[in-house]
Design an enzyme around this catalytic site. Structure first.
Site, short mmCIF file in Angstrom:
data_model
loop_
_atom_site.label_atom_id
_atom_site.label_comp_id
_atom_site.label_asym_id
_atom_site.label_seq_id
_atom_site.Cartn_x
_atom_site.Cartn_y
_atom_site.Cartn_z
CD GLN A 19 -2.11 6.52 -3.47
OE1 GLN A 19 -1.60 7.39 -4.16
NE2 GLN A 19 -2.56 6.73 -2.26
CE1 TYR A 67 -4.42 -4.25 3.56
CE2 TYR A 67 -2.04 -4.46 3.41
CZ TYR A 67 -3.28 -4.42 2.81
OH TYR A 67 -3.38 -4.55 1.46
CB SER A 77 -7.67 1.25 -3.21
OG SER A 77 -6.85 1.19 -2.08
NE ARG A 134 -3.83 -1.09 -0.12
CZ ARG A 134 -4.99 -1.38 0.44
NH1 ARG A 134 -5.06 -2.24 1.43
NH2 ARG A 134 -6.11 -0.83 0.02
CG ASP A 154 -4.48 -0.42 -3.64
OD1 ASP A 154 -5.22 -1.42 -3.57
OD2 ASP A 154 -4.01 0.15 -2.65
P1 NAD Z 1 -9.00 -3.61 5.07
O1 NAD Z 1 -9.99 -3.87 3.98
O2 NAD Z 1 -7.89 -4.57 5.27
O3 NAD Z 1 -9.78 -3.46 6.46
C1 NAD Z 1 -10.91 -2.61 6.57
C2 NAD Z 1 -10.83 -1.82 7.84
O4 NAD Z 1 -11.15 -2.65 8.96
C3 NAD Z 1 -9.47 -1.20 8.16
O5 NAD Z 1 -9.61 0.20 8.25
C4 NAD Z 1 -9.11 -1.84 9.49
O6 NAD Z 1 -8.36 -0.97 10.31
C5 NAD Z 1 -10.47 -2.13 10.06
N1 NAD Z 1 -10.53 -3.04 11.20
C6 NAD Z 1 -9.84 -4.19 11.45
N2 NAD Z 1 -10.18 -4.70 12.65
C7 NAD Z 1 -11.15 -3.90 13.16
C8 NAD Z 1 -11.92 -3.90 14.36
N3 NAD Z 1 -11.77 -4.82 15.32
N4 NAD Z 1 -12.81 -2.89 14.54
C9 NAD Z 1 -12.98 -1.91 13.62
N5 NAD Z 1 -12.28 -1.86 12.48
C10 NAD Z 1 -11.38 -2.84 12.25
O7 NAD Z 1 -8.36 -2.16 4.89
P2 NAD Z 1 -8.26 -1.27 3.57
O8 NAD Z 1 -9.55 -0.62 3.33
O9 NAD Z 1 -7.70 -2.08 2.49
O10 NAD Z 1 -7.27 -0.11 3.99
C11 NAD Z 1 -6.24 -0.26 4.92
C12 NAD Z 1 -5.45 1.02 4.99
O11 NAD Z 1 -4.56 1.14 3.90
C13 NAD Z 1 -6.26 2.30 5.00
O12 NAD Z 1 -5.71 3.18 5.95
C14 NAD Z 1 -6.03 2.89 3.66
O13 NAD Z 1 -6.17 4.29 3.66
C15 NAD Z 1 -4.62 2.47 3.45
N6 NAD Z 1 -4.32 2.53 2.03
C16 NAD Z 1 -3.17 3.13 1.63
C17 NAD Z 1 -2.87 3.20 0.29
C18 NAD Z 1 -1.65 3.87 -0.19
O14 NAD Z 1 -1.00 4.57 0.55
N7 NAD Z 1 -1.30 3.66 -1.42
C19 NAD Z 1 -3.70 2.61 -0.64
C20 NAD Z 1 -4.84 1.98 -0.19
C21 NAD Z 1 -5.14 1.94 1.15
#
Ligand code: NAD
Length: 380
Positions: free
Chosen positions: A124, A230, A130, A119, A127
């Site tokens: 990006q 994550y 996302s 990530r 991804d």
């Molecule tokens: P994911 O689909 O793996 O998980 C979904 C959400 O569930 C996450 O926000 C996680 O913190 C949350 N979660 C896990 N356990 C939990 C609990 N017990 N209670 C409540 N929430 C809980 O995550 P995702 O949507 O793929 O994104 C993960 C992170 O990566 C985000 O911060 C996103 O902004 C970041 N991201 C960064 C980039 C980048 O920099 N290129 C790209 C995509 C995503």
């Protein structure tokens, strides 16, 4: 190079790995592109549009016989033997499914699982988690609104006032944040919970209320920081306090959208059976973790144990939606964004001269490579 785009054969998969837009670009780069007849129909891309973009319309065997095969999901057992040994496969190949990876390796395929990309800023544009989670979060709210027997916005009418619906979003990653934004546009009042402290600001900037479950120990604080963006499993002490907070909020909620995932692990249980019992009749849960949660009564639930994968069930008066492929329900845009993710990924493994160049010094290439030369290169 010959790039093949087979139709997706798996159940409920309506997306396609290339669109006329990306085919045109591959052809302009000098590639020969074959698309299986009808591959784009469920996503509203006709054979004629693919042909006009420069693709040859072929049968499954011809599309799979390419040097480079673009897929959404892994080929089925019947399809995999259609690929040549040494050919490249790019798709959402489920890197945590060791059995599937072993089959890809045994077929001699060089396989890249796009969801394993880091990530990072550089990754990006390719991804897929996302691009697809964004769509799933949006669709989850629409699915909930459709099943919910009341309005979402507050309405003042001559016949009286209707209160705004209360939406609870659990997990505010890509899908959860888009669910908040979508519910907001429909006029709902929203609260959201996540383990990672970084999301508080994001939740609030979208106009939702952050459910604060303070960290009480260093262990809780460290776990909450996660790894690589994550979440990590939280200590039971924090989860117990979160569970109390979620129970109280769910009792007041009309719609719960749950999206909490932890890579490579069972999704956490956030909406207990007790909580469902305490919810209002007619309320709706859309559980994006369906089929990925802990085992319950002989099958895997989601963030709620009562969720049944790909089913809509009513339990204790609450409608629980367990669709596992919400992105495929917005097939045209999901395909367009996914196809662009693939276009960007191919820039990393195909040279301008059109030859394959697998550079393991590239962190994205190294992270996504699942199998090569008959060997599994990435452990589940
Ligand atoms: P994911 O689909 O793996 O998980 C979904 C959400 O569930 C996450 O926000 C996680 O913190 C949350 N979660 C896990 N356990 C939990 C609990 N017990 N209670 C409540 N929430 C809980 O995550 P995702 O949507 O793929 O994104 C993960 C992170 O990566 C985000 O911060 C996103 O902004 C970041 N991201 C960064 C980039 C980048 O920099 N290129 C790209 C995509 C995503």
């Amino acid at each position: 190079m010959h790039i093949g785009v087979p139709a997706e054969a798996r159940a409920n998969e309506t997306r396609v790995a290339a669109t006329p837009e990306t085919v045109k670009k591959y052809v302009a780069q000098g590639h020969r592109v074959t698309v299986q007849q009808g591959a784009g129909v469920a996503a509203s891309f006709t054979d004629e549009a693919f042909a006009a973009a420069g693709a040859e319309l072929v049968d499954a065997a011809a599309a799979f016989s390419a040097d480079l095969v673009l897929k959404v999901q892994s080929p089925t057992e019947a399809e995999l033997p259609l690929m040549k040994r040494g050919a490249v496969l790019v798709g959402v190949l489920d890197p945590f499914n060791a059995e599937n990876t072993a089959q890809l390796a045994a077929a001699g395929v060089t396989a890249f699982a796009l969801e394993a990309a880091p990530r990072t800023t550089r990754a990006q544009s390719l991804d897929v988690l996302s691009s697809q989670a964004n769509i799933a979060g949006y669709k989850a709210v629409l699915v909930a609104a459709e099943r919910y027997p009341r309005f979402l916005p507050m309405l003042m009418t001559a016949a009286g006032t209707v209160k705004a619906a209360r939406v609870l979003v659990l997990g505010a990653g890509v899908a959860g944040l888009q669910a908040i934004a979508t519910a907001k546009r429909l006029g709902a009042v929203i609260e959201a919970s996540d383990v990672r402290p970084a999301v508080k600001e994001q939740i609030e900037s979208l106009g939702a209320k952050f459910i604060d479950v303070p960290y009480e120990t260093q262990e809780e604080r460290e776990a909450a920081e996660g790894v690589g963006g994550y979440a990590r499993p939280m200590p039971p002490s924090w989860l117990a306090r979160q569970s109390v907070a979620v129970h109280e909020r769910a009792k007041q909620a009309d719609i719960v959208i749950s999206t909490a995932l932890i890579p490579g692990r069972a999704a956490p249980t956030l909406i207990s059976v007790e909580t469902v019992r305490a919810m209002r009749p007619g309320s709706v849960i859309v559980d994006l973790a369906a089929g990925r949660g802990a085992e319950f009564e002989g099958r895997r639930g989601g963030n709620c144990p009562l969720t049944e994968a790909d089913q809509v069930v009513t339990r204790h008066g609450v409608t629980i939606v367990g669709f596992t492929n919400l992105a495929a329900m917005v097939a045209a845009d999901a395909s367009s964004l996914y196809a662009r993710n693939l276009l960007d990924f191919l820039k990393l493994i195909v040279t301008k001269e059109g030859t394959l160049n697998i550079d393991l010094a590239d962190d994205i290439v190294a992270a996504t490579l699942l199998a090569r030369d008959g060997e599994v290169t990435r452990k589940a």
